[in-house]
Design a protein around this motif. Structure first.
Motif, PDB file in Angstrom:
ATOM      1  N   ALA A  35       0.719  -1.228   0.100  1.00  0.00           N
ATOM      2  CA  ALA A  35       0.149  -0.076  -0.005  1.00  0.00           C
ATOM      3  C   ALA A  35       0.927   1.219  -0.006  1.00  0.00           C
ATOM      4  O   ALA A  35       0.523   2.172  -0.666  1.00  0.00           O
ATOM      5  N   ALA A  36       1.777   1.212   0.855  1.00  0.00           N
ATOM      6  CA  ALA A  36       2.917   2.412   0.838  1.00  0.00           C
ATOM      7  C   ALA A  36       3.455   2.707  -0.548  1.00  0.00           C
ATOM      8  O   ALA A  36       3.539   3.895  -0.786  1.00  0.00           O
ATOM      9  N   ASP A  37       3.741   1.591  -1.218  1.00  0.00           N
ATOM     10  CA  ASP A  37       4.421   1.859  -2.517  1.00  0.00           C
ATOM     11  C   ASP A  37       3.608   2.313  -3.649  1.00  0.00           C
ATOM     12  O   ASP A  37       3.865   3.030  -4.391  1.00  0.00           O
TER      13      ASP A  37
ATOM     14  N   LEU B 292      -5.937  -0.505   3.471  1.00  0.00           N
ATOM     15  CA  LEU B 292      -4.883   0.475   3.820  1.00  0.00           C
ATOM     16  C   LEU B 292      -4.964   1.436   2.963  1.00  0.00           C
ATOM     17  O   LEU B 292      -4.427   2.736   3.506  1.00  0.00           O
ATOM     18  N   LEU B 293      -5.076   1.441   1.619  1.00  0.00           N
ATOM     19  CA  LEU B 293      -5.082   2.452   0.723  1.00  0.00           C
ATOM     20  C   LEU B 293      -6.060   3.497   1.112  1.00  0.00           C
ATOM     21  O   LEU B 293      -5.790   4.921   1.056  1.00  0.00           O
TER      22      LEU B 293
ATOM     23  N   GLU C 280      -7.102   4.287   4.132  1.00  0.00           N
ATOM     24  CA  GLU C 280      -6.317   5.278   5.460  1.00  0.00           C
ATOM     25  C   GLU C 280      -5.236   5.747   4.867  1.00  0.00           C
ATOM     26  O   GLU C 280      -5.219   7.070   5.536  1.00  0.00           O
ATOM     27  N   LEU C 281      -4.382   5.356   4.118  1.00  0.00           N
ATOM     28  CA  LEU C 281      -3.044   6.150   3.769  1.00  0.00           C
ATOM     29  C   LEU C 281      -3.473   7.385   2.855  1.00  0.00           C
ATOM     30  O   LEU C 281      -2.952   8.628   3.078  1.00  0.00           O
ATOM     31  N   ALA C 282      -4.515   7.110   1.924  1.00  0.00           N
ATOM     32  CA  ALA C 282      -5.098   8.165   1.057  1.00  0.00           C
ATOM     33  C   ALA C 282      -5.708   9.389   1.935  1.00  0.00           C
ATOM     34  O   ALA C 282      -5.579  10.767   1.591  1.00  0.00           O
ATOM     35  N   ALA C 283      -6.182   9.159   2.983  1.00  0.00           N
ATOM     36  CA  ALA C 283      -7.058  10.227   3.607  1.00  0.00           C
ATOM     37  C   ALA C 283      -5.894  10.972   4.617  1.00  0.00           C
ATOM     38  O   ALA C 283      -5.904  12.079   4.691  1.00  0.00           O
ATOM     39  N   THR C 284      -4.724  10.368   4.767  1.00  0.00           N
ATOM     40  CA  THR C 284      -3.706  11.153   5.962  1.00  0.00           C
ATOM     41  C   THR C 284      -2.502  11.525   5.283  1.00  0.00           C
ATOM     42  O   THR C 284      -1.727  12.274   5.775  1.00  0.00           O
TER      43      THR C 284
END
Length: 439
Positions: free
Chosen positions: A257-259, A288-289, A291-295
């Motif tokens: 997801a981070a990548d 996870l995407l 979560e990460l996209a929102a933050t």
């Protein structure tokens, strides 16, 4: 947020795989009309056109299009020491990798008195483009300049858009890196207009046409490179970035997801694709995407990228099918995060750069791996390659035959020239032996 493409239970033919590949709705073709107008404007009005385009597109009218040496010196003096150290190490690594890309001269003896020399000659002058729109890329200065220098290019011009935050100057970090590398011909110009200026020259600026334009950019830069190809050479149409990750159940969903997010933050049109045979991994990555996209810092940009038609989670039956899909996609960046990445690698033909295992993220290649991050995008890895020293080199065959060497193939040349109804070709050979019969 991100679409799912489910190919399980199917075995698509190559044409079907190509049709299933997710792509952005805005393509290079769509941008061509705008790019052509900008290029034509530069050809007609030169420096004034570049200034007008900067004012309209970059929201600033630079004082200078050609960057004064004093600006470079100021930027180099003000460069953050930590950034300078990182850049110098990146230069060292990219230079090492680029040196391995210069082929040696090879002489092949065909017969007595007959040899072919294969040599490689650099182009004399290049135009290197460094983006500066949504983000600033001093690393792209390294990736463009170092392989050109390693190849032996004698004349290097560099362009990057003027920055409104810096009074119309090129971003100071870009100027500083250019200074570190000894590049002294720099222009504050961006987009399709810059590509046109490189291709056709701008006499009023002392900007001579180049033989080759390289470097990444947005879809309009990619369209411009397509339009000037033939007037000048190009490396590839490096437009909005893309990443494809092949992963199995053993992959860490947080890494994957981070990548994906790391590349999505480049551009709303960036493509982020996961191909997996594990529905569980797919579900975990999708969560996870969200979560990460929102933050993440560029949340709006990342969300647009991941929600676009160009991004997807692709479910397949096995890793063989994953490799086949990847080859159809032709990713700019391919990550393989599987139990046995080398087994998957053996099936990969089409990719710009390949990152193996959980500890080789694309961001490593973007900065400090030593590989080049100027790569073909939009599926062009199916027929193009990464920027390298070889990009700036042209192979030439030097033919050296003695009289005896030519005599050894004279009859073959005569036979073939007769078969092709080109008798003067044969006559050019027999003329060299015309006195033999009189002797």
């Amino acid at each position: 947020m991100i679409q799912t493409i489910d190919l399980r239970g199917t075995r698509p033919a190559p044409a079907d795989l190509l049709a299933a590949v997710p792509r952005a709705l805005t393509s290079v073709t769509v941008a061509s009309d705008v790019a052509a107008e900008l290029i034509d404007d530069v050809r007609a009005r030169g420096e004034i056109a570049l200034l007008d385009q900067a004012e309209r597109l970059d929201r600033v009218r630079p004082e200078f299009v050609r960057v004064p040496a004093a600006h470079v010196e100021e930027a180099l003096a003000a460069l953050d020491p930590a950034v300078r150290t990182a850049i110098e190490e990146t230069i060292r690594r990219v230079r090492l990798a680029s040196l391995a890309q210069v082929p040696p001269q090879v002489t092949t003896t065909i017969a007595d008195g007959a040899e072919i020399v294969q040599r490689w000659r650099p182009v004399q002058r290049v135009g290197l483009y460094v983006p500066g729109g949504k983000a600033v890329y001093p690393s792209s200065v390294v990736m463009n300049v170092v392989p050109a220098q390693v190849a032996g290019v004698g004349s290097i011009a560099l362009a990057s858009p003027p920055q409104s935050h810096f009074g119309g100057r090129v971003h100071p970090t870009i100027l500083a890196v250019a200074g570190l590398l000894g590049v002294d011909e720099i222009y504050a110009m961006g987009g399709a207009g810059a590509v046109g200026a490189f291709a056709y020259g701008v006499p009023g600026l002392g900007l001579d046409p180049v033989q080759l334009v390289t470097g990444p950019g947005n879809v309009y830069v990619a369209a411009a490179k397509r339009l000037v190809r033939g007037v000048t050479g190009i490396d590839s149409e490096a437009g909005p970035t893309d990443i494809l990750v092949i992963a199995d159940a053993a992959a860490d969903p947080a890494f994957v997801a981070a990548d994906l997010v790391s590349q999505a933050e480049h551009d709303e049109l960036a493509a982020a694709v996961l191909v997996t045979d594990s529905a569980e991994l797919a579900g975990a990555v999708e969560d996870l995407l969200e979560e990460l996209a929102a933050t993440t810092t560029h949340a709006e940009r990342v969300t647009a990228s991941l929600s676009g038609t160009q991004s997807a989670i692709v479910l397949v039956d096995d890793l063989d099918q994953a490799a086949a899909f990847s080859n159809a996609f032709g990713p700019e960046h391919l990550e393989i995060q599987t139990v046995d990445p080398d087994a998957v690698l053996s099936q990969i033909d089409n990719a710009g750069a390949i990152f193996l295992g959980p500890y080789a993220p694309v961001s490593l290649g973007d900065y400090a791996a030593g590989s080049n991050h100027v790569l073909p995008t939009g599926g062009q890895a199916r027929f193009s390659s990464a920027l390298g020293a070889y990009t700036f080199l042209r192979p030439q065959q030097v033919v050296r035959y003695s009289r005896e060497g030519l005599a050894g193939v004279a009859d073959h040349i005569l036979a073939l020239s007769s078969a092709e109804a080109l008798p003067a070709h044969g006559d050019a050979v027999t003329a060299r032996f015309a006195g033999d019969a009189a002797r």
